[in-house]
Enzyme design. Structure first.
Site, PDB file in Angstrom:
ATOM      1  N   GLY A   1       0.817  -1.201   0.000  1.00 38.64           N
ATOM      2  CA  GLY A   1       0.000   0.000   0.000  1.00 38.64           C
ATOM      3  C   GLY A   1       0.856   1.258   0.000  1.00 38.64           C
ATOM      4  O   GLY A   1       2.066   1.221   0.237  1.00 38.64           O
ATOM      5  N   CYS A   2       0.206   2.386  -0.257  1.00 36.02           N
ATOM      6  CA  CYS A   2       0.925   3.658  -0.371  1.00 36.02           C
ATOM      7  C   CYS A   2       1.426   4.151   0.989  1.00 36.02           C
ATOM      8  O   CYS A   2       2.627   4.396   1.159  1.00 36.02           O
ATOM      9  CB  CYS A   2       0.038   4.694  -1.037  1.00 36.02           C
ATOM     10  SG  CYS A   2      -1.617   4.852  -0.337  1.00 36.02           S
ATOM     11  N   TYR A   3       0.530   4.286   1.950  1.00 33.76           N
ATOM     12  CA  TYR A   3       0.972   4.706   3.286  1.00 33.76           C
ATOM     13  C   TYR A   3       2.004   3.738   3.869  1.00 33.76           C
ATOM     14  O   TYR A   3       3.013   4.177   4.436  1.00 33.76           O
ATOM     15  CB  TYR A   3      -0.229   4.788   4.235  1.00 33.76           C
ATOM     16  CG  TYR A   3      -1.081   6.023   4.153  1.00 33.76           C
ATOM     17  CD1 TYR A   3      -0.550   7.297   4.332  1.00 33.76           C
ATOM     18  CD2 TYR A   3      -2.454   5.919   3.937  1.00 33.76           C
ATOM     19  CE1 TYR A   3      -1.357   8.427   4.280  1.00 33.76           C
ATOM     20  CE2 TYR A   3      -3.272   7.037   3.896  1.00 33.76           C
ATOM     21  CZ  TYR A   3      -2.714   8.297   4.068  1.00 33.76           C
ATOM     22  OH  TYR A   3      -3.513   9.419   4.034  1.00 33.76           O
ATOM     23  N   PRO A   4       1.792   2.414   3.772  1.00 37.17           N
ATOM     24  CA  PRO A   4       2.800   1.498   4.309  1.00 37.17           C
ATOM     25  C   PRO A   4       4.167   1.638   3.646  1.00 37.17           C
ATOM     26  O   PRO A   4       5.195   1.539   4.323  1.00 37.17           O
ATOM     27  CB  PRO A   4       2.188   0.115   4.046  1.00 37.17           C
ATOM     28  CG  PRO A   4       0.720   0.362   4.091  1.00 37.17           C
ATOM     29  CD  PRO A   4       0.544   1.696   3.425  1.00 37.17           C
ATOM     30  N   THR A   5       4.201   1.877   2.333  1.00 38.43           N
ATOM     31  CA  THR A   5       5.494   2.020   1.665  1.00 38.43           C
ATOM     32  C   THR A   5       6.299   3.152   2.274  1.00 38.43           C
ATOM     33  O   THR A   5       7.464   2.976   2.643  1.00 38.43           O
ATOM     34  CB  THR A   5       5.287   2.241   0.156  1.00 38.43           C
ATOM     35  OG1 THR A   5       4.710   1.057  -0.419  1.00 38.43           O
ATOM     36  CG2 THR A   5       6.602   2.541  -0.539  1.00 38.43           C
TER      37      THR A   5
END
Length: 349
Positions: free
Chosen positions: A152-156
């Site tokens: 995901g974007c936030y996790p990256t």
């Protein structure tokens, strides 16, 4: 006959799908052979995205497994959560490689998926096959893989900001606070009151406080790196811009270290990685400095008074947070250089 890898994109009319089109159109080793949308099959994709006029002239295909298998070698799934659960197994069983940009196969704990995503979880047999493709950390599992779950974007942004410290256990793992902000493209192209211009313009909104579905994904990766169960405080916000994520992360050190020591750790940890750039001490990245690119830029500041470290990690949510990382995973999967088709400069200003 073309020697390029044939790619199909399911969910081509969403922002993630159209960003994949942008990146793959110039990839030297890939040919887009099918753009797929269940809702607008038969319509030229340029009708919905006029910027593709005379660039991509294909009509959108419907979802037909036999047709996809006949036209493609690899399928990118840029679909909403819950769709890939049924679609990925069928594509894999048809002998296709699959890179899934949704969250359906990221969490190995099916109960956690059901709790956070409010969907029935995937078949554990296929969940076991899915490689979590955060390239800089777990990329050694990607070569030759058949099935990639794209992060995901936030996790990256958040995991890359924490990884060196978690892996070395230089921080109090109970102290992690992530304050993350995203542009509205992360909400997709669908209409809602939250992303209505009059609602988000000149506004800053916290949302899904203590219940964002990316929370367990961050915890899963950090726990894996630290080799112990980790929980985090994770708060997300929408800001009135189109692209970009900034994760500002606060952690307590578990013993005295200098700012230079911490910077050296980050620099050595990401040495040789094409898409993570660690800023000089005293310099902090902004989202515009990675716009349109696959870079993750990281800045660090140690507060000697409190022993607390602040990490600023920025990405373009549509590229490193979605389509760019999917292409990076494809490159590693196929044994190509990871920067193939991605080595472009951020768009600035």
């Amino acid at each position: 006959m073309s020697m390029k890898l044939r790619a199909a994109i399911v969910g081509s009319t969403g922002y993630g799908g159209v960003e994949l089109i942008r990146l793959l159109l110039t990839h030297p080793n890939v040919e887009i052979t099918s753009v797929i949308s269940s809702s607008t099959a038969g319509v030229p994709i340029a009708d919905g995205y006029p910027h593709l006029n005379q660039i991509l002239t294909e009509n959108l295909d419907g979802i037909d497994i036999e047709q996809i298998a006949a036209k493609a070698d690899v399928v990118f799934l840029a679909t909403p959560h819950g769709v890939s659960i049924d679609l990925s197994p069928k594509l894999l069983d048809a002998g296709l490689k699959v890179i899934d940009l949704s969250g359906d196969f990221r969490l190995k704990d099916t109960a956690a998926y059901e709790q956070w995503y409010k969907h029935k979880p995937a078949d554990p047999a296929y969940l076991e096959k899915a490689v979590y493709g955060l390239c800089e950390l777990f990329g050694d599992e990607v070569p030759g893989a058949q099935f990639i779950s794209n992060p995901g974007c936030y996790p990256t942004a958040s995991i890359l900001g924490l990884a060196p410290l978690a892996a070395k256990r230089w921080i109090d793992l109970k102290s992690i606070i992530i304050d993350a902000k995203s542009g509205v493209s992360g909400a997709g192209r669908g209409l809602s009151q939250t992303v209505h211009y009059a609602e988000i313009n000149e506004n800053l909104l916290a949302y899904k406080v203590n219940r964002h579905q990316h929370t367990p994904e961050i915890e899963q990766a950090i726990s894996r790196l630290a080799d112990e169960e980790v929980t985090v405080t994770f708060t997300t916000h929408l800001v009135p811009m189109t692209r970009g994520i900034m994760s500002t992360i606060y952690v307590n050190l578990n013993q005295t270290r200098s700012e230079q020591e911490i910077h050296d750790l980050f620099s050595s940890y990401y040495e040789g990685r094409a898409f993570v750039r660690v800023r000089k001490l005293g310099k902090y990245p902004g989202t515009k400095e990675v716009t349109g690119s696959n870079y993750c830029d990281i800045g660090l500041s140690l507060d000697a008074r409190t022993g607390r470290l602040t990490i600023v990690s920025v990405i373009d949510n549509m590229v490193k947070g979605a389509a760019g990382q999917a292409v990076q995973n494809l490159n590693i999967m196929m044994g190509w250089d990871e920067s193939t088709g991605l080595a472009f400069t951020p768009v600035y200003p």
